[in-house]
Design an enzyme around this catalytic site. Structure first.
Site, PDB file in Angstrom:
ATOM      1  NE  ARG A  69       0.816  -0.424   2.741  1.00  0.00           N
ATOM      2  CZ  ARG A  69       0.577  -0.885   4.110  1.00  0.00           C
ATOM      3  NH1 ARG A  69       0.613  -1.734   5.110  1.00  0.00           N
ATOM      4  NH2 ARG A  69      -0.813  -0.195   4.768  1.00  0.00           N
ATOM      5  CE1 TYR A 197      -2.508  -0.806  -5.972  1.00  0.00           C
ATOM      6  CE2 TYR A 197      -1.324  -0.975  -3.906  1.00  0.00           C
ATOM      7  CZ  TYR A 197      -1.834   0.335  -4.960  1.00  0.00           C
ATOM      8  OH  TYR A 197      -2.637   1.321  -4.916  1.00  0.00           O
ATOM      9  CE  LYS A 206       4.659   3.802   3.839  1.00  0.00           C
ATOM     10  NZ  LYS A 206       2.468   4.181   3.180  1.00  0.00           N
ATOM     11  CG  HIS A 226       3.943   6.057   7.776  1.00  0.00           C
ATOM     12  ND1 HIS A 226       2.962   4.918   8.550  1.00  0.00           N
ATOM     13  CD2 HIS A 226       3.696   5.973   6.078  1.00  0.00           C
ATOM     14  CE1 HIS A 226       1.650   4.876   6.829  1.00  0.00           C
ATOM     15  NE2 HIS A 226       2.465   5.673   5.570  1.00  0.00           N
ATOM     16  CB  SER A 248      -1.946   3.171   5.083  1.00  0.00           C
ATOM     17  OG  SER A 248      -1.148   2.646   4.920  1.00  0.00           O
ATOM     18  CB  CYS A 250      -4.902   8.118   8.332  1.00  0.00           C
ATOM     19  SG  CYS A 250      -6.212   6.809   8.728  1.00  0.00           S
ATOM     20  CG  ASP A 277       4.073   7.472   2.865  1.00  0.00           C
ATOM     21  OD1 ASP A 277       2.798   7.856   3.444  1.00  0.00           O
ATOM     22  OD2 ASP A 277       4.469   6.124   2.389  1.00  0.00           O
ATOM     23  NE  ARG A 369      -2.161   4.321  -2.623  1.00  0.00           N
ATOM     24  CZ  ARG A 369      -2.325   4.500  -1.253  1.00  0.00           C
ATOM     25  NH1 ARG A 369      -1.204   5.644  -0.969  1.00  0.00           N
ATOM     26  NH2 ARG A 369      -2.967   4.706  -0.202  1.00  0.00           N
TER      27      ARG A 369
HETATM   28  P1  GTP Z   1      -1.009   7.104   2.616  1.00  0.00           P
HETATM   29  O1  GTP Z   1      -1.558   7.273   0.600  1.00  0.00           O
HETATM   30  O2  GTP Z   1      -1.592   5.343   2.706  1.00  0.00           O
HETATM   31  O3  GTP Z   1      -0.423   6.412   3.556  1.00  0.00           O
HETATM   32  O4  GTP Z   1      -2.002   8.161   2.987  1.00  0.00           O
HETATM   33  P2  GTP Z   1      -2.427   9.403   3.475  1.00  0.00           P
HETATM   34  O5  GTP Z   1      -2.542   9.301   4.502  1.00  0.00           O
HETATM   35  O6  GTP Z   1      -1.728   9.716   2.494  1.00  0.00           O
HETATM   36  O7  GTP Z   1      -4.012   9.793   2.726  1.00  0.00           O
HETATM   37  P3  GTP Z   1      -4.774  10.949   2.190  1.00  0.00           P
HETATM   38  O8  GTP Z   1      -4.510  11.922   2.734  1.00  0.00           O
HETATM   39  O9  GTP Z   1      -4.044  10.067   0.896  1.00  0.00           O
HETATM   40  O10 GTP Z   1      -6.784  10.412   2.854  1.00  0.00           O
HETATM   41  C1  GTP Z   1      -6.775   9.369   2.615  1.00  0.00           C
HETATM   42  C2  GTP Z   1      -8.177   9.255   2.585  1.00  0.00           C
HETATM   43  O11 GTP Z   1      -8.474  10.541   3.902  1.00  0.00           O
HETATM   44  C3  GTP Z   1      -8.720  10.564   1.716  1.00  0.00           C
HETATM   45  O12 GTP Z   1     -10.338   9.753   1.445  1.00  0.00           O
HETATM   46  C4  GTP Z   1      -9.441  11.742   2.448  1.00  0.00           C
HETATM   47  O13 GTP Z   1     -10.610  12.102   0.983  1.00  0.00           O
HETATM   48  C5  GTP Z   1      -9.946  11.713   3.444  1.00  0.00           C
HETATM   49  N1  GTP Z   1      -9.384  12.863   4.193  1.00  0.00           N
HETATM   50  C6  GTP Z   1      -7.302  13.779   4.281  1.00  0.00           C
HETATM   51  N2  GTP Z   1      -7.974  13.965   5.212  1.00  0.00           N
HETATM   52  C7  GTP Z   1      -8.867  14.624   5.636  1.00  0.00           C
HETATM   53  C8  GTP Z   1      -9.602  15.355   7.023  1.00  0.00           C
HETATM   54  O14 GTP Z   1      -9.052  16.622   7.310  1.00  0.00           O
HETATM   55  N3  GTP Z   1     -10.605  15.328   7.498  1.00  0.00           N
HETATM   56  C9  GTP Z   1     -11.767  14.373   6.301  1.00  0.00           C
HETATM   57  N4  GTP Z   1     -13.001  13.742   7.053  1.00  0.00           N
HETATM   58  N5  GTP Z   1     -10.969  13.142   5.878  1.00  0.00           N
HETATM   59  C10 GTP Z   1      -9.621  13.391   5.801  1.00  0.00           C
HETATM   60  C1  SPV Z   2      -0.297   2.847   3.007  1.00  0.00           C
HETATM   61  O1  SPV Z   2      -0.407   2.847   2.418  1.00  0.00           O
HETATM   62  O2  SPV Z   2       0.757   3.818   3.693  1.00  0.00           O
HETATM   63  C2  SPV Z   2       0.735   3.971   1.580  1.00  0.00           C
HETATM   64  C3  SPV Z   2       0.942   2.986  -0.117  1.00  0.00           C
HETATM   65  O3  SPV Z   2       1.653   4.939   1.199  1.00  0.00           O
HETATM   66  S1  SPV Z   2       1.626   2.200   0.122  1.00  0.00           S
HETATM   67  O4  SPV Z   2       2.731   2.262  -1.284  1.00  0.00           O
HETATM   68  O5  SPV Z   2       1.297   0.438  -1.047  1.00  0.00           O
HETATM   69  O6  SPV Z   2       2.434   1.094   1.393  1.00  0.00           O
HETATM   70 MN    MN Z   3       1.880   6.135   3.596  1.00  0.00          MN
END
Ligand code: GTP
Ligand code: SPV
Ligand code: MN
Length: 586
Positions: A69, A197, A206, A226, A248, A250, A277, A369
C-alpha cells in the site's frame, strides 16, 4: 449482465471516461473463473503452479515499485479538509475527480473493463453491503473472487437499490508518478489508479470495508475496524469471541488461526477463526457488541508462515490460492523466507531474477502475500457466515513494541480502553512503502484506514461505549518485547493462547489482577506456562510484565506530540492521559 438502472448508468459513464474495448460483467461463475484464468496465463499475468501439488493455484509478480500500500498517495476527499483530519492526506473532491479523471481518460483503451458486483458480509445478513468495482485487471477480478462474495450473489442482494459503493480502478501504466488511491466518503466512491497491488486495488478491503466503512459506520452508529475475530471454545463447549486490532503485518492472521498449546488442547480448548483482518461491529438486541467479518478470504503475509508458526494458514493455501511476489521454484511450487522448509537450491525470486540459496537477497518480498478462500481454513468457525455475527467479549489492541508495552494489560473501563487504543504505537513493517522499524503512533491500527478525522473517530468510540449496555472489556497486548540482544522474549504464535486465556478469564471474573498505573496486569503466576517453563523463565515473565517509568514518561511525551496535531481531540482522551500521568507520578 444487467444489474440495475443505477449501476448501469454509472458503468456507462465510467466507460465513456475510460474508453475500454469492451465491458465484461462478472457473474462469479466457475466457467468465468476458468476463462479469465486462461486469459491471464496466456498473457503472463499469472503463472500456473504445479497443479498436482497446488491444485487451482496461480502465481503473480507485481511491478517492483508496486508491492505494498502507498499511504503517501492515499487520499480522503471530503468537501472540507478538516473532515479528513490531520492524519489523512486530503484532496478536494473537485480536484481529485479532475486530476484522476484526466488520468482515467482513455486509460482502458486496448483493454477490457470488468464490472465486479461484490458483497461485503454474509449473504443473508442485514449488515452486509454491496460494492461494484470496475477494473481493467484480471488479477483484481480473480482476487476479488476469493476475497469477497462476488457476482450474482451481490447482484441479487442489491436488487433495484441504487445504494452501492462505487469503485473505479485502472492499472493505467503502473507508473508510481501516476498512482493515486482516492476516497470520496460523501459519494461512497473510490477511485484508484496506477497500481496493481493488494490494498491499493482490491477495493472491497481497506478502501471500502475500512475507509468508506468507518465513515458509514460513524453515521449509522457502528464500528468498522482493522481487527481479526476469533472464538475460543472451552472444554464445556462454550465459545467466547475476541476481536483484535494490530497494525499491518503485526500478527492478526497468526492470532486468528492459532493452535492452542498442547496442555490446553488436552483440556479440550479450541480456537476458531471468524476473520483475520476486518471486523464490522454493531450493538445487538442483547446489548452486546456483535461482529461480522465482511470478507470471504485471506490476503495474508507469506514470509514467516510455516507449518510451525501457522499451519492453518499454510493448509488454507494448498488449493485455489493466488501467490503474489513469493519465490517460484523450478517445480512450479512456491517458497518464502520462514516457510520452515529448506530453501530450494535454485529459484526465481519475486523480481523474476534467478536466485540461489546462497544469494544474500531475499527470494520473497517481505510483503509477499497469499490470497485464499476463508472456507478452506481448517479452523474456520462454523459461525463465520452467521448473518448476526458473533458476540465479542474482549477487544485487544497491540503492536510491535520492543520495550515500553508489557505482554498484556487490561484497561480500567471502556473510556480508558479507548485511550489505550488511541495511544497505540507500533514499529513500522513492509506492509506499506516507507522506512521499516520506526515507531509511529497508530491508533486502533487504523491510522492508514480511518476515512475521517481521527479525533472524531475517538469521539465515536467513546460514544459507542455509552451506548453498549454490555461492552467488551478492552486489553492491550504486545508479543514483540525484545531483550538486550534484540531477541523476542515471548515465544508468540500459538503460545499467545495463554494470554488470551487470561483475558477471557478476566472477562468472566475468574482470575485476579495487579492494579498498576497503566492498567490491570496479570500476576506472573496467572499466565499458565505449562510446557514452556524452560523457554520462559519466571524472570522473563517478570520482565514481560514490567512497566518502566522512564520509558512511559517518554511514551507520554510522544503521545502528547501526536495529540498536538488534532483540533478535535475529545477532552476525555486528554483527561485519560492526565490521569495516567498522575498514576505514574509524572
Ligand atoms: P496484515 O495482513 O498486513 O494486516 O498483517 P497481520 O496483522 O495479519 O500479520 P500476520 O499475522 O500476517 O503476521 C505478520 C508477521 O508477524 C509475520 O512475519 C509473522 O511471522 C509475525 N508474527 C505474527 N505473530 C507473531 C508473534 O506472536 N510473535 C512474533 N515474534 N512474530 C509474530
Ligand atoms: C494490510 O496492509 O493491513 C493488509 C494488506 O491487510 S493490504 O490488503 O495491502 O492492505
Ligand atoms: Mn491488514
Amino acid at each position: 449482465m444487467y444489474l440495475n438502472k443505477a449501476v448501469n448508468e454509472w458503468v456507462e459513464e465510467m466507460a465513456r471516461l475510460t474508453k475500454p474495448d469492451n465491458i465484461v460483467w462478472i457473474d462469479g461463475s466457475e466457467h468465468e473463473r476458468e476463462r479469465l484464468t486462461k486469459e491471464a496465463v496466456a498473457s503472463g499475468e499469472l503463472i500456473e503452479l504445479n497443479q498436482k501439488e497446488l491444485p487451482g493455484c496461480y502465481y503473480h509478480r507485481s511491478e517492483q515499485n508496486d508491492v505494498a500500500r502507498v499511504e503517501r498517495l492515499t487520499f480522503i476527499c471530503s468537501s472540507n479538509k478538516e473532515d479528513a483530519g490531520p492524519t489523512n492526506n486530503w484532496m478536494s473532491p473537485q480536484d481529485a475527480y479532475q486530476k484522476l479523471g484526466a488520468l482515467f481518460d482513455g486509460s482502458m483503451t486496448g483493454r477490457a473493463m470488468y464490472v465486479i458486483p461484490y458483497l461485503m458480509g454474509p449473504a443473508s445478513s442485514p449488515f452486509s453491503k454491496v460494492g461494484v468495482e470496475i477494473t481493467d485487471s484480471i488479477y483484481v477480478v480473480l482476487n476479488m473472487r476469493i476475497m469477497t462474495r462476488m457476482g450474482k450473489i451481490a447482484a441479487d442482494y442489491l436488487g433495484d437499490s441504487p445504494s452501492f459503493v462505487k469503485g473505479l480502478h485502472s492499472k493505467l501504466d503502473l507508473n508510481p508518478n501516476r498512482r493515486y488511491i482516492c476516497h470520496f466518503p460523501e459519494d461512497n466512491a473510490i477511485w484508484s489508479i496506477g497500481s496493481g497491488y493488494g490494498g491499493n486495488v482490491l477495493l472491497g478491503k481497506k478502501c471500502f470495508s475500512l475507509r468508506i466503512g468507518s465513515s458509514i459506520g460513524r453515521s449509522e452508529g457502528w464500528l468498522a475496524e482493522h481487527m481479526l475475530i476469533l472464538g475460543v471454545e472451552s472444554p464445556d463447549g462454550q465459545i467466547d469471541y475476541v476481536a483484535a486490532a494490530f497494525p499491518s503485518a503485526c500478527g492478526k492472521t497468526n492470532l486468528a488461526m492459532m493452535i492452542p498449546p498442547e496442555y490446553a488442547r488436552k483440556q479440550g480448548y479450541k480456537v476458531w477463526t471468524v476473520g483475520d483482518d476486518i471486523a464490522w461491529m454493531r450493538i445487538g438486541d442483547d446489548g452486546r457488541l456483535w461482529a461480522v467479518n465482511p470478507e470471504a478470504g485471506f490476503f495474508g503475509v507469506a514470509p514467516g508462515t510455516s507449518a510451525k508458526s501457522n499451519p492453518n494458514a499454510l493448509l488454507t493455501t494448498k488449493k485455489n490460492a493466488i501467490f503474489t511476489n513469493v519465490a517460484l521454484t523450478p517445480e512450479l511450487t512456491v517458497w518464502w523466507e520462514g516457510m520452515g522448509i529448506d530453501p530450494p537450491r535454485e529459484a526465481t525470486d519475486w523480481k523474476g531474477d534467478p536466485w540461489t540459496s546462497q544469494s544474500p537477497e531475499k527470494a520473497a518480498h517481505p510483503n509477499s502475500r497469499f490470497t485464499a478462500p476463508a472456507s478452506q481454513c481448517p479452523c474456520i468457525s462454523p459461525e463465520w457466515e452467521n448473518p448476526r455475527g458473533v458476540p465479542i467479549s474482549a477487544i485487544l489492541f497491540g503492536g510491535r513494541r520492543s520495550k515500553t508495552a508489557p505482554l498484556v494489560y487490561q484497561s480500567f473501563d471502556w473510556q480508558h480502553g479507548v485511550f489505550v487504543g488511541a495511544t497505540m504505537g507500533s514499529e513500522t513493517t513492509a506492509a506499506a512503502t516507507g522506512q521499516v522499524g520506526v515507531t509511529r503512533r497508530d491508533p486502533m491500527a487504523m491510522l492508514p484506514f480511518c476515512g475521517y478525522d481521527m479525533g472524531d473517530y475517538f469521539a465515536h468510540w467513546l460514544n459507542m461505549g455509552k451506548k453498549i449496555p454490555h461492552p467488551p472489556k478492552i486489553f492491550n497486548v504486545n508479543w514483540f518485547r525484545t531483550d538486550d540482544d534484540g531477541n523476542f522474549i515471548w515465544p508468540g504464535y500459538g503460545e499467545n493462547f495463554r494470554v488470551v486465556k487470561w483475558i477471557l478469564d478476566r472477562c468472566k471474573g475468574a482470575v485476579g489482577s495487579n492494579d498498576t498505573a497503566i492498567g490491570l496486569m496479570p500476576k506472573p503466576e496467572d499466565i499458565d506456562l505449562t510446557g514452556i517453563e524452560n523457554a520462559v523463565s519466571f524472570d522473563a515473565m517478570r520482565e514481560l510484565l514490567s512497566v518502566d517509568n522512564d520509558l512511559w514518561a517518554a511514551e507520554i511525551a510522544d503521545q502528547t506530540e501526536f495529540f498536538k496535531k488534532f483540533d478535535r481531540l475529545p477532552d476525555e482522551i486528554r483527561n485519560q492521559q492526565s490521569a495516567l500521568k498522575r498514576r505514574l507520578g509524572l
